[in-house]
Design a protein around this motif. Sequence first.
Motif, PDB file in Angstrom:
ATOM      1  N   THR A   1       7.299  -3.017   3.903  1.00 28.41           N
ATOM      2  CA  THR A   1       6.985  -1.652   3.517  1.00 28.41           C
ATOM      3  C   THR A   1       7.797  -1.202   2.305  1.00 28.41           C
ATOM      4  OG1 THR A   1       6.616  -1.224   5.824  1.00 28.41           O
ATOM      5  CG2 THR A   1       6.877   0.692   4.425  1.00 28.41           C
TER       6      THR A   1
ATOM      7  N   ARG B   1       6.675  -2.847  -1.020  1.00 29.96           N
ATOM      8  CA  ARG B   1       5.431  -2.335  -1.558  1.00 29.96           C
ATOM      9  C   ARG B   1       5.623  -0.964  -2.212  1.00 29.96           C
ATOM     10  NH1 ARG B   1       0.320  -1.737   2.095  1.00 29.96           N
ATOM     11  NH2 ARG B   1       1.973  -0.808   3.300  1.00 29.96           N
TER      12      ARG B   1
ATOM     13  N   HIS C   1       3.088   5.637  -5.215  1.00 30.62           N
ATOM     14  CA  HIS C   1       2.979   5.817  -3.778  1.00 30.62           C
ATOM     15  C   HIS C   1       4.342   5.795  -3.140  1.00 30.62           C
ATOM     16  CE1 HIS C   1      -1.065   4.617  -4.876  1.00 30.62           C
ATOM     17  NE2 HIS C   1      -1.438   5.263  -3.783  1.00 30.62           N
ATOM     18  N   ARG C   2       4.414   6.473  -2.129  1.00 32.78           N
ATOM     19  CA  ARG C   2       5.651   6.562  -1.382  1.00 32.78           C
ATOM     20  C   ARG C   2       5.276   6.084   0.028  1.00 32.78           C
ATOM     21  NH1 ARG C   2       7.293  11.252   0.958  1.00 32.78           N
ATOM     22  NH2 ARG C   2       5.537  12.385   0.102  1.00 32.78           N
ATOM     23  N   ALA C   3       5.921   5.011   0.455  1.00 32.74           N
ATOM     24  CA  ALA C   3       5.590   4.515   1.796  1.00 32.74           C
ATOM     25  C   ALA C   3       6.623   5.035   2.785  1.00 32.74           C
ATOM     26  CB  ALA C   3       5.591   3.000   1.802  1.00 32.74           C
TER      27      ALA C   3
END
Lengths: 126, 231
Positions: free
Chosen positions: B3, B6, B14-16
């Motif tokens: 996670t 990525r 994007h912010r996971a």
Amino acid sequence: MHEYSLAHALLDGLTDHLREHPVAGRITAVHVRKGELLILSEEALAEAWRILTAGTPLAGSALRLEKVPVKVRCGSCGYEGPVKYAGEGWHFAVPILACPRCEGRAEVIEGRELAIIGLSVDEVTG
Amino acid sequence: MGTRFRALLPGGYHRARMHDIRVGTEDVFKRQLELAARNYELLQRRNVRAFNVMGAIGSGKTLLILRMAERLRERGLRVGAIAGDVAGDDDYQRFASAGLVAANLNTGDACHLDAHRVGHTLEEFPLGEVDVLFIENVGNLVCPADFPLGTEGDLVVISVTEGDDMVRKHPKIFAQTDVLAVNKVDLAAFVGVDPMVLVDDYRTLNPHGKVVLTDARSGRGVEELLAALGL
């Protein structure tokens, strides 16, 4: 011996749950409580999960098993809690289903469950 | 791909975020327990005392049931049996030709009986014609342990010819079963097995369990076994 059908039952339950309570993001892990008394191979259950979830939104999710030790309630002295285990000379630790305090007859109150208790979600937001 | 990794990929703002959600799906064994409870209530209501007879393949379950039935019938009790097997009706034929009220329950491929299958058999079974009902499970020391049928009592049968390490090899079924019959004790010397090893292992696992040495062929131990079952 019943890993495939049990994995199927877990997946059915989760699919129903997700239909009513959808989650945003990808489910990376499914947390399951597994009673210690169940005769169930963790490897076979994980493999069944992998096969059954392929092509579904749960593909790639890991099944994380949390072993639930046996707990008993004693009919004689009222004890409630863990039990003693047969140790020396036994290949695996085997729970002795009697009261560890007074050796009375005890009823199993935990250790036979199999249910999903949580999800890990990888939420990607823009 | 993890996670965190990525989240650092180029091209994405994007912010996971990982988070855990608590969910509570129904226990997968809940339905089995409910069905077992339903069988139990039905048997109680019809005044039938039922016993789940488990054990290894060839341990002598069928003959022990026949011997117990003989003694019970001498006392004026009416006895029935459900023959659980993967396939075939051999055990059913043995029960029926001995005059027991009998039903055959083929599981198809399943290696154990479950409360659902037994429930359907009980619906068709003439419960009014029996006082005691033996439900002979599929020969197996693994799976039947996880599937209660709703009987008043459980019995597990092993024979000395299987070796004196049987309890150690299948501890969970013995830890959970209240009565053990160690059968074919007359053969113990011939196969070099000390039955007391089985008895001691069982007592270690199940301090409240009752264990009886039997020889179904001659009838040895059958009365003691009935007493252990509360019959």
